[in-house]
Design a protein around this motif. Structure first.
Motif, mmCIF file in Angstrom:
data_model
loop_
_atom_site.group_PDB
_atom_site.id
_atom_site.type_symbol
_atom_site.label_atom_id
_atom_site.label_comp_id
_atom_site.label_asym_id
_atom_site.label_seq_id
_atom_site.Cartn_x
_atom_site.Cartn_y
_atom_site.Cartn_z
ATOM 1 N N SER A 49 0.810 -1.223 0.000
ATOM 2 C CA SER A 49 0.000 0.000 0.000
ATOM 3 C C SER A 49 0.839 1.268 0.000
ATOM 4 O O SER A 49 0.360 2.323 -0.399
ATOM 5 N N THR A 50 2.084 1.198 0.426
ATOM 6 C CA THR A 50 2.926 2.397 0.463
ATOM 7 C C THR A 50 3.775 2.539 -0.797
ATOM 8 O O THR A 50 4.644 3.398 -0.859
ATOM 9 N N PHE A 54 -0.046 3.914 -3.223
ATOM 10 C CA PHE A 54 0.047 5.194 -2.510
ATOM 11 C C PHE A 54 0.332 6.330 -3.493
ATOM 12 O O PHE A 54 -0.269 7.399 -3.421
ATOM 13 N N VAL A 60 -2.576 4.526 3.020
ATOM 14 C CA VAL A 60 -1.551 3.749 3.698
ATOM 15 C C VAL A 60 -2.303 2.780 4.609
ATOM 16 O O VAL A 60 -3.153 3.196 5.394
ATOM 17 N N TYR A 140 5.404 2.734 11.656
ATOM 18 C CA TYR A 140 5.010 4.149 11.603
ATOM 19 C C TYR A 140 6.215 5.077 11.662
ATOM 20 O O TYR A 140 6.212 6.140 11.039
ATOM 21 N N LEU A 143 7.538 4.973 8.188
ATOM 22 C CA LEU A 143 6.622 5.720 7.337
ATOM 23 C C LEU A 143 6.893 7.224 7.459
ATOM 24 O O LEU A 143 6.969 7.935 6.460
ATOM 25 N N LEU A 147 8.341 9.116 4.097
ATOM 26 C CA LEU A 147 7.448 10.090 3.478
ATOM 27 C C LEU A 147 7.754 11.510 3.945
ATOM 28 O O LEU A 147 7.015 12.435 3.630
#
Length: 191
Positions: A49-50, A54, A60, A140, A143, A147
């Motif tokens: 998903s990332t 995405f 996410v 997280y 992430l 990002l």
């Protein structure tokens, strides 16, 4: 020809001809959910998903979830949103009669071409992938770093989160004076 392939990140059906969209009917539980007409449709795992999903505007999704994520790329339709489906629901994708050919890539590798009327099944593997990690894993935190979420002005107060208390856990000492015993809450006129 049938092809049975396991994907870690995503399965993508994308248009082959520059001037033709790929049009796909997505069926969940044996019923048509939506028809997508787009440059591509990405069917991603939570792990994937990332990545491409995405980048195409998909959400996410925590890798701890069991789900399949459908994200259209440059859709030409009213319904242009990602749909997240439970991994244990039977999912089928059909190339619609008015569609151009669709190239199927699995984790970035071309695996074939679909024509109008062809079907593709997407389902969770019977067993979860087991990964060996050589250090602690913080999804997280990674992430935030990947990002560049740490660039936001709100991160000036970065630190540990405030303590969270579950409703079924013990009452924190600093809030105990506000706590009503269970008997008082259940009594007539009680809080």
């Amino acid at each position: 020809m049938a092809l049975d392939v396991t994907a870690l990140n995503d399965v993508v059906v994308e248009k082959l001809a520059r001037d033709r969209q790929v049009s796909l009917g997505v069926y969940v539980g044996g019923r048509l959910l939506a028809s997508y007409s787009a440059d591509a449709v990405i069917m991603a795992t939570p792990t994937g998903s990332t990545a491409y999903s995405f980048a195409a505007g998909g959400p996410v999704v925590s890798p701890r979830m069991d789900a399949v994520i459908f994200t259209p790329v440059a859709p030409h339709m009213t319904f242009d949103r990602t749909v997240v489906v439970a991994a244990d629901e039977p999912i089928a994708v059909r190339v619609l009669p008015h569609s151009g050919q669709g190239a199927v890539t699995i984790d970035g590798h071309l695996r074939g071409v679909l024509d109008a009327g062809d079907w593709l099944g997407v389902y969770a593997a019977p067993r979860r992938l087991r990964v060996i990690r050589l250090g602690p894993h913080d999804f997280y935190g990674r992430l935030r770093t990947r990002l560049r979420l740490t660039d936001a002005p709100a991160t000036a107060a970065y630190g540990e989160s405030a303590p969270l208390f579950r409703p079924d856990g013990p009452v924190p000492r600093d809030l105990a004076h506000l706590h009503l015993p269970l008997a008082d809450r259940d009594a007539p006129g009680g809080g």
